[in-house]
Every structure is written in structure tokens, then in C-alpha cells.
Design a protein around this motif. Structure first.
Motif, mmCIF file in Angstrom:
data_model
loop_
_atom_site.group_PDB
_atom_site.id
_atom_site.type_symbol
_atom_site.label_atom_id
_atom_site.label_comp_id
_atom_site.label_asym_id
_atom_site.label_seq_id
_atom_site.Cartn_x
_atom_site.Cartn_y
_atom_site.Cartn_z
ATOM 1 N N SER A 1 -0.488 -8.513 -41.465
ATOM 2 C CA SER A 1 -1.388 -7.363 -41.404
ATOM 3 C C SER A 1 -0.590 -6.068 -41.290
ATOM 4 O O SER A 1 0.522 -6.051 -40.779
ATOM 5 N N THR A 2 -1.172 -4.952 -41.780
ATOM 6 C CA THR A 2 -0.477 -3.678 -41.682
ATOM 7 C C THR A 2 -1.152 -2.768 -40.660
ATOM 8 O O THR A 2 -0.959 -1.582 -40.661
ATOM 9 N N LYS A 3 -1.969 -3.360 -39.811
ATOM 10 C CA LYS A 3 -2.592 -2.568 -38.749
ATOM 11 C C LYS A 3 -1.487 -2.029 -37.841
ATOM 12 O O LYS A 3 -0.622 -2.784 -37.405
ATOM 13 N N PRO A 4 -1.485 -0.709 -37.575
ATOM 14 C CA PRO A 4 -0.407 -0.163 -36.748
ATOM 15 C C PRO A 4 -0.373 -0.796 -35.358
ATOM 16 O O PRO A 4 -1.419 -1.109 -34.785
ATOM 17 N N LYS A 5 0.833 -1.003 -34.874
ATOM 18 C CA LYS A 5 1.006 -1.425 -33.482
ATOM 19 C C LYS A 5 1.803 -0.311 -32.806
ATOM 20 O O LYS A 5 3.015 -0.205 -32.982
ATOM 21 N N ILE A 6 1.084 0.531 -32.095
ATOM 22 C CA ILE A 6 1.681 1.742 -31.523
ATOM 23 C C ILE A 6 2.393 1.412 -30.217
ATOM 24 O O ILE A 6 1.792 0.827 -29.312
ATOM 25 N N CYS A 7 3.678 1.770 -30.162
ATOM 26 C CA CYS A 7 4.473 1.531 -28.955
ATOM 27 C C CYS A 7 5.113 2.839 -28.512
ATOM 28 O O CYS A 7 5.493 3.665 -29.339
ATOM 29 N N TYR A 8 5.237 2.975 -27.197
ATOM 30 C CA TYR A 8 5.843 4.181 -26.620
ATOM 31 C C TYR A 8 7.219 3.799 -26.078
ATOM 32 O O TYR A 8 7.360 2.755 -25.456
ATOM 33 N N ARG A 9 8.211 4.619 -26.371
ATOM 34 C CA ARG A 9 9.566 4.334 -25.887
ATOM 35 C C ARG A 9 10.316 5.638 -25.653
ATOM 36 O O ARG A 9 9.930 6.678 -26.189
ATOM 37 N N PRO A 10 11.406 5.567 -24.878
ATOM 38 C CA PRO A 10 12.194 6.785 -24.688
ATOM 39 C C PRO A 10 12.796 7.259 -26.009
ATOM 40 O O PRO A 10 13.006 6.448 -26.918
ATOM 41 N N ILE A 11 13.085 8.542 -26.088
ATOM 42 C CA ILE A 11 13.796 9.097 -27.245
ATOM 43 C C ILE A 11 15.290 9.012 -26.947
ATOM 44 O O ILE A 11 15.713 9.227 -25.815
ATOM 45 N N ARG A 12 16.077 8.615 -27.965
ATOM 46 C CA ARG A 12 17.511 8.421 -27.741
ATOM 47 C C ARG A 12 18.323 9.096 -28.844
ATOM 48 O O ARG A 12 17.763 9.538 -29.860
ATOM 49 N N PRO A 13 19.660 9.160 -28.660
ATOM 50 C CA PRO A 13 20.501 9.880 -29.613
ATOM 51 C C PRO A 13 20.307 9.475 -31.074
ATOM 52 O O PRO A 13 20.338 10.338 -31.963
ATOM 53 N N SER A 14 20.035 8.197 -31.351
ATOM 54 C CA SER A 14 19.861 7.766 -32.743
ATOM 55 C C SER A 14 18.585 8.330 -33.384
ATOM 56 O O SER A 14 18.393 8.215 -34.599
ATOM 57 N N ASP A 15 17.709 8.959 -32.587
ATOM 58 C CA ASP A 15 16.475 9.562 -33.116
ATOM 59 C C ASP A 15 16.688 10.982 -33.632
ATOM 60 O O ASP A 15 15.741 11.595 -34.151
ATOM 61 N N LEU A 16 17.899 11.505 -33.470
ATOM 62 C CA LEU A 16 18.151 12.927 -33.742
ATOM 63 C C LEU A 16 17.608 13.395 -35.092
ATOM 64 O O LEU A 16 16.850 14.362 -35.176
ATOM 65 N N GLU A 17 17.986 12.663 -36.159
ATOM 66 C CA GLU A 17 17.624 13.097 -37.506
ATOM 67 C C GLU A 17 16.106 13.073 -37.734
ATOM 68 O O GLU A 17 15.529 14.018 -38.264
ATOM 69 N N THR A 18 15.471 11.983 -37.316
ATOM 70 C CA THR A 18 14.017 11.855 -37.503
ATOM 71 C C THR A 18 13.271 12.899 -36.673
ATOM 72 O O THR A 18 12.312 13.515 -37.147
ATOM 73 N N LEU A 19 13.732 13.100 -35.451
ATOM 74 C CA LEU A 19 13.080 14.074 -34.570
ATOM 75 C C LEU A 19 13.110 15.465 -35.200
ATOM 76 O O LEU A 19 12.101 16.181 -35.233
ATOM 77 N N GLU A 20 14.277 15.819 -35.742
ATOM 78 C CA GLU A 20 14.441 17.130 -36.368
ATOM 79 C C GLU A 20 13.575 17.220 -37.636
ATOM 80 O O GLU A 20 12.907 18.229 -37.882
ATOM 81 N N HIS A 21 13.565 16.144 -38.389
ATOM 82 C CA HIS A 21 12.773 16.101 -39.624
ATOM 83 C C HIS A 21 11.275 16.302 -39.339
ATOM 84 O O HIS A 21 10.613 17.100 -40.000
ATOM 85 N N ILE A 22 10.760 15.591 -38.345
ATOM 86 C CA ILE A 22 9.319 15.717 -38.054
ATOM 87 C C ILE A 22 8.998 17.123 -37.530
ATOM 88 O O ILE A 22 7.994 17.714 -37.930
ATOM 89 N N HIS A 23 9.859 17.656 -36.666
ATOM 90 C CA HIS A 23 9.616 19.024 -36.169
ATOM 91 C C HIS A 23 9.528 20.004 -37.341
ATOM 92 O O HIS A 23 8.630 20.846 -37.383
ATOM 93 N N THR A 24 10.469 19.904 -38.272
ATOM 94 C CA THR A 24 10.502 20.827 -39.413
ATOM 95 C C THR A 24 9.235 20.675 -40.246
ATOM 96 O O THR A 24 8.687 21.649 -40.758
ATOM 97 N N LYS A 25 8.747 19.441 -40.330
ATOM 98 C CA LYS A 25 7.575 19.167 -41.138
ATOM 99 C C LYS A 25 6.272 19.641 -40.498
ATOM 100 O O LYS A 25 5.395 20.176 -41.182
#
Ligand code: ACO
Length: 181
Positions: A1-25
């Protein structure tokens, strides 16, 4: 199934690029590289990340949402006058939400509401904390509805708070009062 499974987790250094990308968007305002660095390294900033661990494209650990915030002294905040007689006491604090965003394909699922609840829970766990507050640009209806729904109160309108591509926009200051401990 493609039903989203939403999980919450801490933000870490490997998220840098995605975090910046979403902010810009998702934001009209640009943020400095140091801001993203401080978020992913937890330098004076608290944050929560969201992923969909059931993503059809397999990018199950890639951020799809976030909230970032900072704990500041009440007396150094712009809301000190709204907090009552003892808020100028040296140890009183407030939590200021810096950014909140959800990737558009994951909106209207309650993710931002859950992130706000996390921030309120965190703020409530700090004995000196009196309130959670934030600014939102005056034309951002979805965000304004969200904060009202989460029982934030619109406290003031700040004229020409934002400057975006040479144009000024007002902001609203929203605040959530925490009950005194
Ligand atoms: N139109 C009207 N109301 C909306 C909309 C919309 N498009 N989207 C959310 N809301 C309101 C509704 O009241 C909704 O409750 P309901 O579903 O019972 O009607 C409530 O917000 C909660 O919605 P969520 O599903 O929890 O919110 P979502 O996860 O979709 O995220 C957000 C909302 C963060 C505003 C998202 O649209 C987004 O990322 N937008 C771009 C970035 C942004 O504007 N961020 C906030 C800027 S302010 C700041 O960062 C401090």
C-alpha cells in the motif's frame, strides 16, 4: 500500500540539503546558510522532523516536514509586555517558532497541527516558559487558520515586517499562552 505512514524524528546533519530545499520551496523569505547549519546541529535551536516511512519512491527517511524554534528570555522578547507582571523576572522564557513547513503533497493531513502540539508540549515541559509565539505573513491564510485552530491568539499586526523582492508585507504576531505552573 502507498498510504503514508507519518513518523516524527529529530532533525540531523544528513537532513541539511533537504531542509534547505524545502525552506526555499515553501517560504518567500530566504534564510542564511548558518540558519540551516544551526538547525541540523541543534545549535541554540530545537526542531522536529517528519518523514513518510511508507513512501512509494522509497525515500522513507527523507524529511517532508519540520518545525524549528528557539527558547528566548521573555524580557528580551517582543512579547514581554503581554505576559504579566513577573515576566521581566530574569529566568522567564518563551518559545519562538522560527519556521514550520510541510511539503505540498502531504498537506491537510494534520502534520503541521501535530508539529505545533510537539512544540507546545516541549514548551510546557520548561518550568520557566510562559508562551509560544511566532510571526506569519498577513496573506498566509492556511497558516493563519492553523494557528487559530490551535488556540493561538492574534496579538498584533506589524506593519511592513517583511521585505520580499523589494515589496513590504505586514505580519501577524500569534501567541499561545501557557498556564503558569
Ligand atoms: N486552507 C485553509 N486552511 C488550512 C489550509 C488551507 N489550504 N491548510 C491548513 N489549514 C488549516 C485548517 O484550519 C486545518 O484544519 P482542518 O484540516 O481541520 O480544516 C489546519 O490548518 C491544520 O492543518 P494541517 O493539516 O495540520 O496543516 P498542514 O500539515 O497542511 O500544514 C502549513 C499547514 C504548515 C501552513 C502548510 O500549508 C505549509 O507548509 N505551507 C507553506 C509554509 C508555511 O506557510 N508555513 C507557515 C509559515 S509561518 C511560520 O513558519 C512561523
Amino acid at each position: 500500500s502507498t498510504k503514508p505512514k507519518i513518523c516524527y524524528r529529530p532533525i540531523r546533519p544528513s537532513d541539511l540539503e533537504t531542509l534547505e530545499h524545502i525552506h526555499t520551496k515553501v517560504f518567500p523569505v530566504r534564510y542564511e546558510a548558518t540558519f540551516f547549519h544551526d538547525v541540523v546541529n541543534g545549535c541554540d535551536i530545537v526542531s522536529w522532523g517528519v518523514v513518510d516511512s511508507n513512501r512509494p519512491d522509497g525515500r522513507c527517511d527523507e524529511l517532508i516536514g519540520f518545525v524549528t524554534a528557539r527558547v528566548v528570555f521573555a524580557k528580551e522578547s517582543e512579547i514581554v509586555d503581554l505576559l504579566g507582571y513577573d515576566s521581566a523576572k530574569s529566568d522567564q522564557t518563551v518559545v519562538y517558532i522560527l519556521t514550520l513547513g510541510v511539503v505540498d503533497t502531504y498537506r491537510k493531513l494534520g502534520i503541521a497541527s501535530s508539529l505545533i502540539k510537539e512544540v507546545i508540549k516541549y514548551a510546557s515541559s520548561i518550568p520557566t516558559c510562559r508562551a509560544v509565539y511566532l510571526h506569519v505573513i498577513s496573506y498566509n491564510k492556511p497558516a493563519i487558520f492553523l494557528y487559530k485552530k490551535m488556540s493561538f491568539k492574534c496579538i498584533r499586526r506589524l506593519q511592513e515586517f517583511y521585505l520580499i523582492n523589494g515589496l513590504h508585507y505586514d505580519s501577524y504576531l500569534f501567541m499561545y499562552y501557557l498556564l503558569p505552573a
